[in-house]
Enzyme design. Structure first.
Site, PDB file in Angstrom:
ATOM      1  N   CYS A  18      40.524  32.798  46.843  1.00 20.86           N
ATOM      2  CA  CYS A  18      41.362  33.728  45.968  1.00 20.86           C
ATOM      3  C   CYS A  18      40.790  35.098  45.777  1.00 20.86           C
ATOM      4  CB  CYS A  18      42.066  32.996  44.764  1.00 20.86           C
ATOM      5  SG  CYS A  18      40.909  32.485  43.499  1.00 20.86           S
ATOM      6  N   CYS A  23      41.266  31.091  38.937  1.00 20.09           N
ATOM      7  CA  CYS A  23      42.286  30.670  38.739  1.00 20.09           C
ATOM      8  C   CYS A  23      42.665  29.660  39.985  1.00 20.09           C
ATOM      9  CB  CYS A  23      43.399  31.595  38.387  1.00 20.09           C
ATOM     10  SG  CYS A  23      43.055  32.273  37.044  1.00 20.09           S
ATOM     11  N   ARG A  24      43.111  30.252  41.110  1.00 17.44           N
ATOM     12  CA  ARG A  24      43.793  29.369  42.199  1.00 17.44           C
ATOM     13  C   ARG A  24      42.983  28.775  42.962  1.00 17.44           C
ATOM     14  NH1 ARG A  24      46.748  34.560  44.454  1.00 17.44           N
ATOM     15  NH2 ARG A  24      44.799  35.446  43.368  1.00 17.44           N
ATOM     16  N   SER A  25      41.780  29.324  43.438  1.00 20.42           N
ATOM     17  CA  SER A  25      40.993  28.494  44.504  1.00 20.42           C
ATOM     18  C   SER A  25      40.009  27.661  43.615  1.00 20.42           C
ATOM     19  CB  SER A  25      39.996  29.593  45.220  1.00 20.42           C
ATOM     20  OG  SER A  25      39.279  30.234  44.566  1.00 20.42           O
ATOM     21  N   ASP A 135      49.786  34.822  41.802  1.00 18.24           N
ATOM     22  CA  ASP A 135      48.430  35.009  40.897  1.00 18.24           C
ATOM     23  C   ASP A 135      48.832  34.675  39.577  1.00 18.24           C
ATOM     24  OD1 ASP A 135      46.353  35.848  39.459  1.00 18.24           O
ATOM     25  OD2 ASP A 135      45.968  37.779  40.372  1.00 18.24           O
TER      26      ASP A 135
HETATM   27  P1  4NP Z   1      42.383  34.158  40.842  1.00 18.38           P
HETATM   28  O1  4NP Z   1      43.095  34.943  39.810  1.00 18.38           O
HETATM   29  O2  4NP Z   1      42.471  35.107  42.128  1.00 18.38           O
HETATM   30  O3  4NP Z   1      43.374  33.042  41.059  1.00 18.38           O
HETATM   31  O4  4NP Z   1      41.222  33.638  40.382  1.00 18.38           O
HETATM   32  C1  4NP Z   1      42.805  36.172  39.281  1.00 18.38           C
HETATM   33  C2  4NP Z   1      41.520  36.368  38.283  1.00 18.38           C
HETATM   34  C3  4NP Z   1      41.156  37.462  37.787  1.00 18.38           C
HETATM   35  C4  4NP Z   1      41.761  38.749  38.226  1.00 18.38           C
HETATM   36  C5  4NP Z   1      42.901  38.632  39.187  1.00 18.38           C
HETATM   37  C6  4NP Z   1      43.257  37.229  39.607  1.00 18.38           C
HETATM   38  N1  4NP Z   1      41.380  39.991  37.658  1.00 18.38           N
HETATM   39  O5  4NP Z   1      41.808  40.888  37.882  1.00 18.38           O
HETATM   40  O6  4NP Z   1      40.234  39.683  36.867  1.00 18.38           O
END
Ligand code: 4NP
Length: 174
Positions: A18, A23-25, A135
């Site tokens: 991700c 979060c997602r991965s 997201d």
């Molecule tokens: P992920 O979510 O890609 O599912 O881990 C996010 C985590 C952090 C951020 C964006 C998406 N960020 O902008 O810090």
């Protein structure tokens, strides 16, 4: 070449990707690990996750992801975020992106001969028609629960596909 019988072959290596790897991965990794364990296929896989961005390197998963996963019996507390490396395209057999933006970033980094390894996770879902995992970072706990609904559906389809693709057989219970 496809393995005819993977019981003595090298593990199938799967990397979930991700943006932030908080979060997602890591959630996809946890969901997939649990399914693999329940199918007695742990020895057939090596599983990891990574982010395309560097913002959160070394951090644990977002507490909302950790809580939502724990509610479904999935422990991702040991996770520490890392960034995708060029070497990952050699190491992993399958690199599974959470959304189209992650996939585009991976496509740009990935050597031509490894492009076939890149897949969008929701292409394996059967109960949901979305093509991306939204997201949840700026959302609330409902968004994290929904993320897990999507990942449980997609990871089940992904496991079925990999079992068939690599002709994997469950280890016998002792
Ligand atoms: P992920 O979510 O890609 O599912 O881990 C996010 C985590 C952090 C951020 C964006 C998406 N960020 O902008 O810090």
């Amino acid at each position: 070449m496809m393995d005819l019988n993977n019981s003595h072959a090298k593990p199938v290596r799967v990397l979930f990707v991700c943006l932030g790897n908080i979060c997602r991965s890591p959630s996809a990794e946890g969901v997939f690990r649990k399914l693999v364990h329940e199918a007695n296929l742990a020895a057939a896989f090596e599983i990891d996750s990574a982010g395309t961005a560097s913002y959160h390197i070394g951090e644990p998963a977002d507490y909302r992801a950790e809580t939502a996963a724990a509610e479904r019996g999935i422990d991702i507390s040991a996770h520490r975020a890392r960034q995708v490396h060029r070497k990952d395209f050699d190491t992993y057999d399958w690199i599974i992106a959470m959304d189209k933006s992650n996939l585009e970033n991976l496509r740009r980094m990935c050597p031509q001969e490894q492009q076939h390894k890149l897949k969008l996770i929701m292409s394996f879902a059967s109960r949901h028609t979305l093509d991306e995992v939204p997201d949840p970072y700026y959302g609330d706990e409902r968004d994290f629960k929904y993320m897990l609904d999507l990942l449980q559906d997609a990871c089940k389809g992904l496991l079925d596909w990999l079992v068939s693709m690599h002709n994997l057989q469950a280890e016998a219970h002792r």
